[in-house]
Design an enzyme around this catalytic site. Structure first.
Site, PDB file in Angstrom:
ATOM      1  N   PHE A  32       0.836  -1.211   0.000  1.00  0.00           N
ATOM      2  CA  PHE A  32       0.000   0.000   0.000  1.00  0.00           C
ATOM      3  C   PHE A  32       0.868   1.257   0.000  1.00  0.00           C
ATOM      4  O   PHE A  32       0.607   2.207  -0.731  1.00  0.00           O
ATOM      5  CB  PHE A  32      -0.894   0.016   1.242  1.00  0.00           C
ATOM      6  CG  PHE A  32      -2.049  -0.937   1.161  1.00  0.00           C
ATOM      7  CD1 PHE A  32      -3.156  -0.640   0.393  1.00  0.00           C
ATOM      8  CD2 PHE A  32      -2.031  -2.131   1.852  1.00  0.00           C
ATOM      9  CE1 PHE A  32      -4.229  -1.512   0.308  1.00  0.00           C
ATOM     10  CE2 PHE A  32      -3.097  -3.011   1.785  1.00  0.00           C
ATOM     11  CZ  PHE A  32      -4.205  -2.705   1.012  1.00  0.00           C
ATOM     12  N   GLU A 186     -11.452 -12.095  12.097  1.00  0.00           N
ATOM     13  CA  GLU A 186     -11.864 -12.398  10.722  1.00  0.00           C
ATOM     14  C   GLU A 186     -11.564 -13.852  10.376  1.00  0.00           C
ATOM     15  O   GLU A 186     -12.385 -14.553   9.781  1.00  0.00           O
ATOM     16  CB  GLU A 186     -11.156 -11.446   9.743  1.00  0.00           C
ATOM     17  CG  GLU A 186     -11.679 -10.027   9.888  1.00  0.00           C
ATOM     18  CD  GLU A 186     -11.066  -9.008   8.936  1.00  0.00           C
ATOM     19  OE1 GLU A 186     -11.614  -7.908   8.859  1.00  0.00           O
ATOM     20  OE2 GLU A 186     -10.052  -9.300   8.295  1.00  0.00           O
ATOM     21  N   GLN A 333      -4.523   2.407   5.711  1.00  0.00           N
ATOM     22  CA  GLN A 333      -4.635   3.864   5.540  1.00  0.00           C
ATOM     23  C   GLN A 333      -3.368   4.626   5.933  1.00  0.00           C
ATOM     24  O   GLN A 333      -2.898   5.472   5.165  1.00  0.00           O
ATOM     25  CB  GLN A 333      -5.858   4.403   6.299  1.00  0.00           C
ATOM     26  CG  GLN A 333      -7.117   4.449   5.454  1.00  0.00           C
ATOM     27  CD  GLN A 333      -6.937   5.217   4.146  1.00  0.00           C
ATOM     28  OE1 GLN A 333      -6.316   6.269   4.090  1.00  0.00           O
ATOM     29  NE2 GLN A 333      -7.475   4.680   3.071  1.00  0.00           N
TER      30      GLN A 333
HETATM   31  C1  LIG Z   1      -4.121 -10.978   7.170  1.00  0.00           C
HETATM   32  C2  LIG Z   1      -4.107  -9.468   7.225  1.00  0.00           C
HETATM   33  C3  LIG Z   1      -5.305  -8.765   7.247  1.00  0.00           C
HETATM   34  C4  LIG Z   1      -5.298  -7.370   7.289  1.00  0.00           C
HETATM   35  N1  LIG Z   1      -6.492  -6.698   7.294  1.00  0.00           N
HETATM   36  C5  LIG Z   1      -6.483  -5.347   7.266  1.00  0.00           C
HETATM   37  C6  LIG Z   1      -7.698  -4.614   7.187  1.00  0.00           C
HETATM   38  O1  LIG Z   1      -8.789  -5.198   7.168  1.00  0.00           O
HETATM   39  N2  LIG Z   1      -7.635  -3.254   7.138  1.00  0.00           N
HETATM   40  C7  LIG Z   1      -6.439  -2.594   7.158  1.00  0.00           C
HETATM   41  O2  LIG Z   1      -6.427  -1.362   7.096  1.00  0.00           O
HETATM   42  N3  LIG Z   1      -5.281  -3.255   7.247  1.00  0.00           N
HETATM   43  C8  LIG Z   1      -5.269  -4.609   7.296  1.00  0.00           C
HETATM   44  N4  LIG Z   1      -4.084  -5.285   7.369  1.00  0.00           N
HETATM   45  C9  LIG Z   1      -2.842  -4.513   7.468  1.00  0.00           C
HETATM   46  C10 LIG Z   1      -2.445  -3.964   6.112  1.00  0.00           C
HETATM   47  O3  LIG Z   1      -2.511  -4.979   5.133  1.00  0.00           O
HETATM   48  C11 LIG Z   1      -1.036  -3.415   6.227  1.00  0.00           C
HETATM   49  O4  LIG Z   1      -1.035  -2.419   7.214  1.00  0.00           O
HETATM   50  C12 LIG Z   1      -0.571  -2.835   4.914  1.00  0.00           C
HETATM   51  O5  LIG Z   1      -0.464  -3.850   3.946  1.00  0.00           O
HETATM   52  C13 LIG Z   1       0.764  -2.135   5.096  1.00  0.00           C
HETATM   53  O6  LIG Z   1       1.205  -1.663   3.867  1.00  0.00           O
HETATM   54  P1  LIG Z   1       2.763  -1.611   3.576  1.00  0.00           P
HETATM   55  O7  LIG Z   1       2.898  -1.004   2.232  1.00  0.00           O
HETATM   56  O8  LIG Z   1       3.468  -1.005   4.707  1.00  0.00           O
HETATM   57  O9  LIG Z   1       3.221  -3.131   3.545  1.00  0.00           O
HETATM   58  P2  LIG Z   1       2.749  -4.316   2.608  1.00  0.00           P
HETATM   59  O10 LIG Z   1       1.434  -4.059   2.012  1.00  0.00           O
HETATM   60  O11 LIG Z   1       2.941  -5.543   3.416  1.00  0.00           O
HETATM   61  O12 LIG Z   1       3.830  -4.302   1.445  1.00  0.00           O
HETATM   62  C14 LIG Z   1       5.174  -4.586   1.677  1.00  0.00           C
HETATM   63  C15 LIG Z   1       5.804  -5.036   0.381  1.00  0.00           C
HETATM   64  O13 LIG Z   1       7.201  -5.181   0.609  1.00  0.00           O
HETATM   65  C16 LIG Z   1       7.659  -6.340  -0.045  1.00  0.00           C
HETATM   66  N5  LIG Z   1       8.870  -6.779   0.636  1.00  0.00           N
HETATM   67  C17 LIG Z   1       8.987  -7.274   1.884  1.00  0.00           C
HETATM   68  N6  LIG Z   1      10.262  -7.523   2.173  1.00  0.00           N
HETATM   69  C18 LIG Z   1      10.974  -7.185   1.082  1.00  0.00           C
HETATM   70  C19 LIG Z   1      12.358  -7.208   0.763  1.00  0.00           C
HETATM   71  N7  LIG Z   1      13.288  -7.611   1.641  1.00  0.00           N
HETATM   72  N8  LIG Z   1      12.740  -6.796  -0.461  1.00  0.00           N
HETATM   73  C20 LIG Z   1      11.827  -6.382  -1.372  1.00  0.00           C
HETATM   74  N9  LIG Z   1      10.513  -6.327  -1.115  1.00  0.00           N
HETATM   75  C21 LIG Z   1      10.090  -6.715   0.095  1.00  0.00           C
HETATM   76  C22 LIG Z   1       6.501  -7.310   0.064  1.00  0.00           C
HETATM   77  O14 LIG Z   1       6.569  -8.301  -0.947  1.00  0.00           O
HETATM   78  C23 LIG Z   1       5.303  -6.386  -0.097  1.00  0.00           C
HETATM   79  O15 LIG Z   1       4.893  -6.296  -1.437  1.00  0.00           O
HETATM   80  C24 LIG Z   1      -4.069  -6.681   7.326  1.00  0.00           C
HETATM   81  C25 LIG Z   1      -2.866  -7.390   7.314  1.00  0.00           C
HETATM   82  C26 LIG Z   1      -2.879  -8.772   7.255  1.00  0.00           C
HETATM   83  C27 LIG Z   1      -1.575  -9.518   7.233  1.00  0.00           C
END
Ligand SMILES: Cc1cc2nc3c(=O)[nH]c(=O)nc-3n(C[C@H](O)[C@H](O)[C@H](O)COP(=O)(O)OP(=O)(O)OC[C@H]3O[C@@H](n4cnc5c(N)ncnc54)[C@H](O)[C@@H]3O)c2cc1C
Length: 431
Positions: A32, A186, A333
């Site tokens: 995200f 969930e 968010q």
């Molecule tokens: C099962 C589950 C249910 C959830 N439900 C909700 C919900 O209902 N509502 C809500 O708001 N939030 C929810 N969340 C939380 C939400 O998904 C996260 O807060 C959000 O995805 C965070 O975004 P991000 O971009 O920080 O990380 P992520 O979306 O996790 O993206 C991180 C990216 O980094 C990549 N990555 C990781 N390590 C490396 C590396 N070493 N090198 C290169 N790439 C790498 C991964 O492949 C991934 O694509 C949920 C989470 C989970 C696990």
């Protein structure tokens, strides 16, 4: 008020000397946060390289539905190259971050490739926190990736097939979820729905009473982040769906097929799902950058990593705070808004302007329990439960999904699921 203003002023920093007007930006993580950053940067003159270990973006909030055969894997995954197709100065490199040389401004990937940057945005997300509990990592499943979700689906259906073949032995159809936050609730609700519906239609030789779904939470209520009324609603709804909720119970250790609780209770089981805590990927701790609570990267008000002029951290990886100094939740968010903010700061710096602090706008929180049961807090003290919250939850998730094909597919699957009482992709992959 005065304290807030002071904090804002402190977070505002002078332009960084020598920033090119067309900076090279490397964004690690296409979640995200990373995708929001890339989209914002595409509106501006920057050469962007997006790096992710996968070649697709995962919609984590719906992974549990893949795990419980509600959705297909392709519904929650979107090819990164498709996302950036229309972004002329953005390219993608599949690879895994290994280290950062903050001094010389380049990153190293696991396969040895290096990428130079003027600015780096780190958004590698989160993973499970096992709190050092013996056996937790080895004998439970967490769901942060598509592979993990499919692994759980395979495991669930193998348990059913084994029970048909050999009878229900040693709690083989007892499914335990650890952690009563939104993810745990969930999961427990979805497994209970799946287990009972699947048994009535596909596994008719099994006795539905042999299936047990147990949700363990160490606090005195579920969904601690929500109002007590909604916690109580969630507990009632789960109970109606056949979930046993154990509150104020702590997991002591896990052994193969057994979970040991602090109270002395031992639960034989066929599967433990770990939804008890969030940590950052191990690589974050090896970057030589300052970390705080939960191993998250410490950032200043403008989301730059403390002590680094050229590195931003966003999303679950960053320990960002609201204006009162409280850590932001690890949710979609804050990640989206943080990703955008980091991109805007890079644009400002490239124009020779100063940065400004991140202000998180809380748009509310939701969690679903099952068919026509969900809870939502949507700001201004408005609380919803039941069908209205469930419809709001469905709508929000469809809107947030990437790609029209995925949106359409999820809507069709959900409609089919609703009409057919959950006859989803109940298949075991990989033998
Ligand atoms: C099962 C589950 C249910 C959830 N439900 C909700 C919900 O209902 N509502 C809500 O708001 N939030 C929810 N969340 C939380 C939400 O998904 C996260 O807060 C959000 O995805 C965070 O975004 P991000 O971009 O920080 O990380 P992520 O979306 O996790 O993206 C991180 C990216 O980094 C990549 N990555 C990781 N390590 C490396 C590396 N070493 N090198 C290169 N790439 C790498 C991964 O492949 C991934 O694509 C949920 C989470 C989970 C696990």
């Amino acid at each position: 008020m005065i304290a807030t203003r002071l904090r804002q002023r402190r977070a505002t920093t002078a332009p960084v000397q020598g920033t090119p007007s067309r900076p090279k930006v490397v964004v690690v993580g296409a979640g995200f946060a990373g995708l929001a950053a890339v989209e914002e940067l595409a509106k501006f003159t920057a050469d962007v390289t997006l790096v992710d270990r996968h070649n697709f973006a995962t919609f984590q909030p719906l992974l549990y539905q893949v795990a419980t055969a509600g959705l297909n894997p392709g519904d929650v995954a979107f090819p990164i190259r498709t996302v950036i197709r229309s972004m002329a100065r953005t390219k993608f490199e599949q690879g895994e971050l290994a280290s950062v040389d903050a001094e010389r401004k380049f990153i190293v990937l696991e396969d040895g490739r290096t990428l130079d940057y003027d600015y780096l945005i780190l958004g590698v997300g989160a993973t499970a926190n096992y709190f050092g509990i013996a056996g937790a990592r080895e004998y439970s499943h967490a769901i942060y990736t598509l592979d993990e979700a499919l692994d759980v689906r395979n495991h669930l259906f193998r348990q059913f097939e084994q029970a048909v073949a050999h009878g229900v032995r040693d709690g083989a159809l007892t499914f335990v979820v650890v952690g009563g936050g939104a993810t745990g609730v969930e999961l427990a609700g979805a497994i209970a729905e799946l287990a009972h519906k699947a048994l009535y239609t596909d596994y008719t030789s099994l006795n539905p009473d042999d299936v047990k779904v147990i949700l363990i939470e160490q606090q005195s209520r579920l969904l601690e982040a929500f109002h007590e009324e909604l916690s109580e609603y969630a507990r009632r709804e789960l109970r109606t769906r056949g979930v046993t909720v154990l509150l104020e119970e702590t997991v002591e250790a896990l052994e193969p097929g057994v979970i040991l609780l602090h109270s002395g209770r031992e639960i034989q089981n066929g599967l433990v799902l770990w939804a008890a805590g969030v940590a950052v990927p191990a690589v974050v701790g090896r970057l030589g950058l300052p970390t705080g609570r939960g191993g998250r990267l410490m950032v200043g008000g403008d989301l730059r990593v403390i002590g680094s002029e050229h590195i931003f951290a966003v999303g679950d990886t960053a320990l960002a705070s609201d204006l009162s100094g409280n850590p932001l939740p690890q949710l979609a968010q804050p990640a989206i808004q943080g990703g955008r903010h980091a991109a805007l700061q890079i644009c400002a710096l490239a124009k020779g302007e100063t940065t400004y602090p991140f202000r998180y706008r809380d748009k509310g929180t939701m969690a679903t329990i099952g068919r026509r049961a969900a809870v939502a807090e949507v700001g201004h003290g408005i609380r919803l439960s039941g069908t209205p919250a469930w419809l709001a939850w469905l709508g929000l998730h469809v809107v947030t999904l990437l790609g029209s094909r995925n949106k359409a597919s999820v809507m069709i699957n959900w409609t089919w699921h609703y009409i057919s009482w959950g006859k989803g992709p109940r298949v075991i992959l990989g033998g």
